[in-house]
Design a protein around this motif. Structure first.
Motif, PDB file in Angstrom:
ATOM      1  N   UNK A   1       8.005   8.313   5.230  1.00 32.25           N
ATOM      2  CA  UNK A   1       7.816   8.089   3.800  1.00 32.25           C
ATOM      3  C   UNK A   1       6.974   9.210   3.196  1.00 32.25           C
ATOM      4  N   UNK A   2       6.991   9.285   1.880  1.00 37.21           N
ATOM      5  CA  UNK A   2       6.218  10.281   1.145  1.00 37.21           C
ATOM      6  C   UNK A   2       4.744   9.891   1.192  1.00 37.21           C
ATOM      7  N   UNK A   3       3.936  10.697   1.879  1.00 30.67           N
ATOM      8  CA  UNK A   3       2.519  10.369   2.047  1.00 30.67           C
ATOM      9  C   UNK A   3       1.723  10.448   0.753  1.00 30.67           C
ATOM     10  N   UNK A   4       2.320  11.011  -0.291  1.00 35.05           N
ATOM     11  CA  UNK A   4       1.610  11.064  -1.569  1.00 35.05           C
ATOM     12  C   UNK A   4       1.694   9.729  -2.312  1.00 35.05           C
ATOM     13  N   UNK A   5       2.588   8.854  -1.881  1.00 33.59           N
ATOM     14  CA  UNK A   5       2.731   7.555  -2.518  1.00 33.59           C
ATOM     15  C   UNK A   5       1.610   6.614  -2.052  1.00 33.59           C
ATOM     16  N   UNK A   6       1.185   5.671  -2.904  1.00 28.36           N
ATOM     17  CA  UNK A   6       0.098   4.763  -2.521  1.00 28.36           C
ATOM     18  C   UNK A   6       0.547   3.731  -1.493  1.00 28.36           C
ATOM     19  N   UNK A   7      -0.438   3.095  -0.885  1.00 26.65           N
ATOM     20  CA  UNK A   7      -0.177   2.037   0.073  1.00 26.65           C
ATOM     21  C   UNK A   7      -0.207   0.683  -0.622  1.00 26.65           C
ATOM     22  N   UNK A   8       0.644  -0.222  -0.167  1.00 22.68           N
ATOM     23  CA  UNK A   8       0.690  -1.589  -0.667  1.00 22.68           C
ATOM     24  C   UNK A   8       0.304  -2.521   0.468  1.00 22.68           C
ATOM     25  N   UNK A   9      -0.638  -3.419   0.231  1.00 23.79           N
ATOM     26  CA  UNK A   9      -1.164  -4.267   1.299  1.00 23.79           C
ATOM     27  C   UNK A   9      -1.047  -5.734   0.906  1.00 23.79           C
ATOM     28  N   UNK A  10      -0.646  -6.553   1.868  1.00 24.07           N
ATOM     29  CA  UNK A  10      -0.534  -7.992   1.625  1.00 24.07           C
ATOM     30  C   UNK A  10      -0.190  -8.683   2.939  1.00 24.07           C
ATOM     31  N   UNK A  11      -0.084 -10.014   2.916  1.00 21.85           N
ATOM     32  CA  UNK A  11       0.287 -10.779   4.099  1.00 21.85           C
ATOM     33  C   UNK A  11       1.126 -11.980   3.675  1.00 21.85           C
ATOM     34  N   UNK A  12       1.854 -12.541   4.639  1.00 16.25           N
ATOM     35  CA  UNK A  12       2.600 -13.770   4.378  1.00 16.25           C
ATOM     36  C   UNK A  12       2.417 -14.721   5.559  1.00 16.25           C
ATOM     37  N   UNK A  13       2.534 -16.034   5.332  1.00 13.01           N
ATOM     38  CA  UNK A  13       2.282 -17.007   6.398  1.00 13.01           C
ATOM     39  C   UNK A  13       3.519 -17.293   7.237  1.00 13.01           C
TER      40      UNK A  13
END
Length: 296
Positions: A106-118
């Motif tokens: 992926x493009x390392x200049x793009x931000x990271x998205x963080x989350x979780x699911x049960x």
């Protein structure tokens, strides 16, 4: 790609990884083991069944028994198939890692998205008596779904990709009682210099100082203060912007659930079964996304 090509692709990929490294996670020290039906065949059938949207092991086995006997002539009984699947449970997590390594960068200049699911083994009042897979699972609360449950959380850190689903870079499984922030702290040192977007679960009293030392900016929607009825205009704007940017990871979770049914694990009866359910379905989803889907 037809189902025959999909099955062949899955089988050849599993065989390749199994011969290179996965066999070390499935060693047997008994001279009485009957491996005429190989571990690679067991794993391939499970992955192919999940990709084909068969959410239960019984459905996967029945389909293979009726339609794939010519492909797998030594397919054992259903009970033996489940036992063999549980014996290779430890191989699905490293398989998932290998599949992730094969994905396009992926493009390392793009931000990271963080989350979780049960992933729920028992819900609401039933969680008090649940004790399946207690080596990993416990009781917790999912504020997004407003759900008290017994099970685990799957934590994902993905790289945003405009116009499509984010690319998962880190996937972790933790007990349901572990908060998102607690798990994120363990991988945050490797994300120095990054910008990440999360939900309100990542708002913690000590987060600012900790993230500042690591040059890591974590942006979340603004949480109302005690007694505050409305957010200020700038706070509302920030919350809307953050939610808009991190929306793709919610879409990723919805796609994984639709494809694999991973969030419902009520029929799991052992720790090994939980490993197969979680990591096997994640591996199937990542494999489908990387190699089997037809891009427009």
């Amino acid at each position: 790609m037809g189902w025959q090509e999909q099955l062949i692709t899955v089988y050849l990929s599993v065989c390749k990884h199994y011969e290179e490294s996965l066999w070390t996670h499935c060693q047997r020290f008994s001279n009485c083991a009957n491996l005429s039906f190989t571990d690679a065949e067991v794993m391939s059938l499970y992955l192919f069944g999940i990709i084909d949207k068969k959410t239960e092991i019984k459905q996967i086995y029945d389909y293979a028994d009726r339609h794939l006997r010519d492909w797998f002539p030594l397919l054992p009984s259903y009970v033996a198939f489940v036992q063999r699947l549980n014996r290779v449970a430890d191989a699905f997590a490293p398989l998932l890692e290998l599949i992730q390594e094969e994905q396009a960068q992926a493009d390392n200049t793009q931000p990271l998205l963080i989350d979780s699911f049960p992933v729920t083994l028992a819900k609401q009042g039933h969680r008090f008596k649940a004790c399946v897979a207690s080596e990993l699972a416990d009781a917790g609360y999912c504020s997004t779904k407003r759900l008290y449950f017994y099970g685990v959380r799957v934590h994902v850190i993905g790289r945003r990709e405009p116009g499509t689903l984010p690319t998962p870079e880190y996937i972790a499984v933790a007990p349901a009682s572990y908060s998102d922030g607690k798990v994120f702290d363990q991988v945050a040192p490797e994300l120095t210099g990054e910008e990440a977007y999360g939900d309100k679960a990542y708002i913690r009293p000590d987060a600012k100082n900790m993230m500042y030392k690591q040059s890591l900016t974590v942006l979340t929607p603004v949480k109302k203060k005690k007694g505050q009825k409305y957010l200020d205009a700038d706070e509302q704007w920030l919350s809307t912007a953050v939610s808009s940017i991190r929306q793709p990871i919610e879409s990723l979770f919805a796609w994984i659930e639709e494809k694999t049914g991973i969030e419902q694990a009520g029929k799991v009866r052992s720790y090994q079964g939980l490993l197969v359910h979680v990591f096997g379905r994640l591996a199937a989803a990542c494999f489908f996304w990387n190699k089997l889907r037809v891009c427009p």
